[in-house]
Motif scaffolding. Structure first.
Motif, mmCIF file in Angstrom:
data_model
loop_
_atom_site.group_PDB
_atom_site.id
_atom_site.type_symbol
_atom_site.label_atom_id
_atom_site.label_comp_id
_atom_site.label_asym_id
_atom_site.label_seq_id
_atom_site.Cartn_x
_atom_site.Cartn_y
_atom_site.Cartn_z
ATOM 1 N N LEU A 171 -105.601 -17.378 -85.313
ATOM 2 C CA LEU A 171 -106.555 -16.510 -84.090
ATOM 3 C C LEU A 171 -106.265 -17.008 -82.741
ATOM 4 O O LEU A 171 -106.473 -15.729 -81.909
ATOM 5 N N VAL A 172 -104.841 -17.466 -82.328
ATOM 6 C CA VAL A 172 -104.587 -18.090 -81.063
ATOM 7 C C VAL A 172 -103.275 -16.715 -81.514
ATOM 8 O O VAL A 172 -102.756 -16.952 -81.997
ATOM 9 N N PRO A 173 -103.133 -15.733 -80.086
ATOM 10 C CA PRO A 173 -101.921 -14.804 -80.144
ATOM 11 C C PRO A 173 -100.820 -15.769 -80.537
ATOM 12 O O PRO A 173 -99.963 -15.030 -81.771
ATOM 13 N N ASP A 174 -100.651 -17.034 -79.782
ATOM 14 C CA ASP A 174 -99.090 -17.593 -80.153
ATOM 15 C C ASP A 174 -99.066 -17.702 -81.579
ATOM 16 O O ASP A 174 -98.021 -18.393 -81.567
ATOM 17 N N GLN A 175 -100.438 -18.500 -82.477
ATOM 18 C CA GLN A 175 -100.373 -18.696 -83.837
ATOM 19 C C GLN A 175 -100.757 -17.859 -84.924
ATOM 20 O O GLN A 175 -101.462 -18.329 -86.061
ATOM 21 N N ARG A 176 -100.479 -16.439 -84.094
ATOM 22 C CA ARG A 176 -100.536 -15.649 -85.302
ATOM 23 C C ARG A 176 -99.510 -16.234 -86.883
ATOM 24 O O ARG A 176 -98.580 -16.206 -86.602
ATOM 25 N N ALA A 177 -99.505 -15.407 -88.014
ATOM 26 C CA ALA A 177 -99.085 -15.496 -89.306
ATOM 27 C C ALA A 177 -98.299 -14.779 -89.060
ATOM 28 O O ALA A 177 -98.365 -13.422 -88.930
ATOM 29 N N GLY A 178 -96.928 -14.954 -90.149
ATOM 30 C CA GLY A 178 -95.447 -13.331 -90.289
ATOM 31 C C GLY A 178 -95.725 -12.382 -90.637
ATOM 32 O O GLY A 178 -95.665 -11.734 -90.884
#
Length: 365
Positions: free
Chosen positions: A23-30
Motif C-alpha cells: 500500500l506504500v506507493p514505492d512498494q506497490r506490486a508490479g
C-alpha cells in the motif's frame, strides 16, 4: 535468565501492514499476481473488489492485465475457501487451500445436496445419482472447454432437475440443480470459474475443467495457510500494547518507517477484513463502514488507519467522506487517489458492493 518481550506499537503494526500489503506507493506490486501473493488472497465474492484491490496495490496494471492473470495465464484462480467464501488466490496456493479448507466444505456440501435429492424423491439412491450427474457434467464441460451453467444443462439435462432451495426461507422455492451442483464440483476441485459473461464487474461466470489436483496432508496445509498449528512454527512472543502477540522468529526487527500514504480500498478488501480485533486501524468508525453481518464497505486509509469511506455515484463520480480531520496534506492525497480511481474505472462501469453499508449508501445519493 528470562528475556524481555518486545513491544510492537500500533504505529509499527500500521507500518508493517503498509509494506506487506503493497500500500506504500514505492512498494506497490508490479503485477496482479504479485499483489495477490503479498496478501495470500483476495475476497472474490464481489467481482469488482478483486480488480479494485489489485488497482490499489499496483501502478501500471490495467483491467486487461488482471483478466489475463485470471483467465489466460491462470496465475490467479477463483476458488471456495474458508466459510464457503470465494477467494482469488495464487495458483501455487490452490492445493494448500484445497486441503486445508475446501475439502471439508466440499464434504459438507455433498452431504447436504444428497439429502436434498433424497428428500425430493428424485432417485432411489440419491448419492449414486448425484455422483453420476456430476461425472456427466465434468465430461461435457471437458468436451466444451468452457461453458455457462445453462449450456451445460443443455448437454447434461439432469442439471435441470428441480430441487427445493432454502425451504425454511420465505424467498426459497423450486430451482434447478445446476447452481448447487456446479458449486459442489468446484469445491471438490473438479471445475473452476472462468471468464465472466460480460464486463469485469459481472457476476455471471463461465466454467472450465480444473487442472489435475495435487493433494496435500491436511495438517501440513493448515499449518502453511492459516498458521493454526502454532506449535510447529518458530515464533517469538511480543506485546501488542497490552495484548499478547507473536512474530515469526527472524522477523523481529522493528519495521522501518513509511512515508505517509493514502489508499482507497474496495468493499471486502482483505486489509480491512483480515483481523478479528480492528480498533488499531478502524478506530470509532465501525458503525458507518460495516454492515450488520460484519462486512466492510469501501474505505479511505491514511497512514495505516481508516479515516473515511467512498462510493461511486450514478454519474461515475467517486464521492469521498472523511470521518475525522486528517489535515490538508492527507485530504489532498486522498483526493488525488479518488481521481486516480475514477479514471481507472472509466465512464462505463458501475461499482455497487454486494453488501451495502450505511456510509456507502449515503454517498451514492
Amino acid at each position: 535468565m528470562g528475556h524481555s518481550i518486545r513491544t510492537v506499537s500500533v504505529a509499527e503494526r500500521r507500518t508493517r501492514l503498509a509494506f506487506r500489503h503493497h500500500l506504500v506507493p514505492d512498494q506497490r506490486a508490479g503485477t496482479a499476481a504479485a499483489a495477490v501473493d503479498g496478501i495470500i488472497g483476495l475476497h472474490g465474492t464481489d467481482p469488482a473488489s478483486v480488480y479494485l484491490s489489485v488497482w490499489a496495490r499496483t501502478d501500471a496494471v490495467d483491467k486487461t492485465a488482471i483478466e489475463y492473470a485470471l483467465y489466460e495465464e491462470r496465475s490467479l484462480v477463483r476458488m471456495l475457501g474458508m466459510r464457503r467464501t470465494v477467494f482469488v488466490v495464487p495458483t501455487a496456493l490452490v492445493p494448500v487451500i484445497q486441503s486445508a479448507c475446501t475439502d471439508q466444505i466440499a464434504e459438507r456440501l455433498r452431504r447436504q445436496l444428497t439429502q436434498v435429492v433424497a428428500e425430493a424423491g428424485i432417485a432411489p439412491d440419491a448419492a449414486t445419482w448425484l455422483k453420476d450427474v456430476g461425472e456427466g457434467t465434468v465430461r461435457v464441460l471437458a468436451a466444451r472447454g468452457s461453458a455457462t451453467g445453462a449450456e451445460l444443462a443443455r448437454d447434461e439435462p439432469r442439471l435441470r432437475t428441480q430441487i427445493i432451495a432454502a425451504a425454511d426461507n420465505p424467498y426459497g422455492g423450486a430451482v434447478n440443480l445446476t447452481t448447487r451442483l456446479l458449486t459442489l464440483l468446484s469445491a471438490e476441485g473438479l471445475i473452476v470459474r472462468g471468464r465472466p459473461r460480460g464486463g469485469w464487474t459481472s457476476t455471471q461466470f463461465t466454467w472450465s475443467a480444473a487442472p489435475e489436483r495435487t493433494d496435500l496432508p491436511t495438517a501440513a496445509a493448515r499449518t502453511e495457510l492459516a498458521r493454526q498449528v502454532v506449535s510447529s512454527l518458530d515464533l517469538t512472543e511480543v506485546d501488542l500494547g497490552g495484548t499478547p502477540g507473536v512474530l515469526l522468529t527472524g522477523d523481529e526487527a522493528p519495521a522501518a518507517p513509511a512515508e505517509p500514504w493514502a489508499a482507497l480500498l474496495p468493499a471486502l478488501d482483505p486489509t480491512a477484513m483480515g483481523w478479528r480485533e480492528r480498533s488499531w486501524y478502524v478506530g470509532q468508525h465501525t458503525a458507518a463502514l460495516f454492515d450488520r453481518s460484519g462486512n466492510i464497505g469501501p474505505t479511505i486509509w491514511w497512514d495505516g488507519r481508516i479515516v473515511g469511506g467512498w462510493a461511486q455515484r450514478q454519474d461515475g463520480e467517486i464521492a469521498v467522506r472523511l470521518l475525522e480531520d486528517v489535515g490538508t496534506e492527507a485530504a489532498a492525497a486522498i483526493a488525488a487517489q479518488a481521481r486516480r480511481l475514477q479514471e481507472w474505472i472509466g465512464p462505463d462501469a458501475k461499482i455497487t458492493p454486494r453488501f451495502r453499508t450505511p456510509l456507502e449508501r449515503e454517498l451514492c445519493g
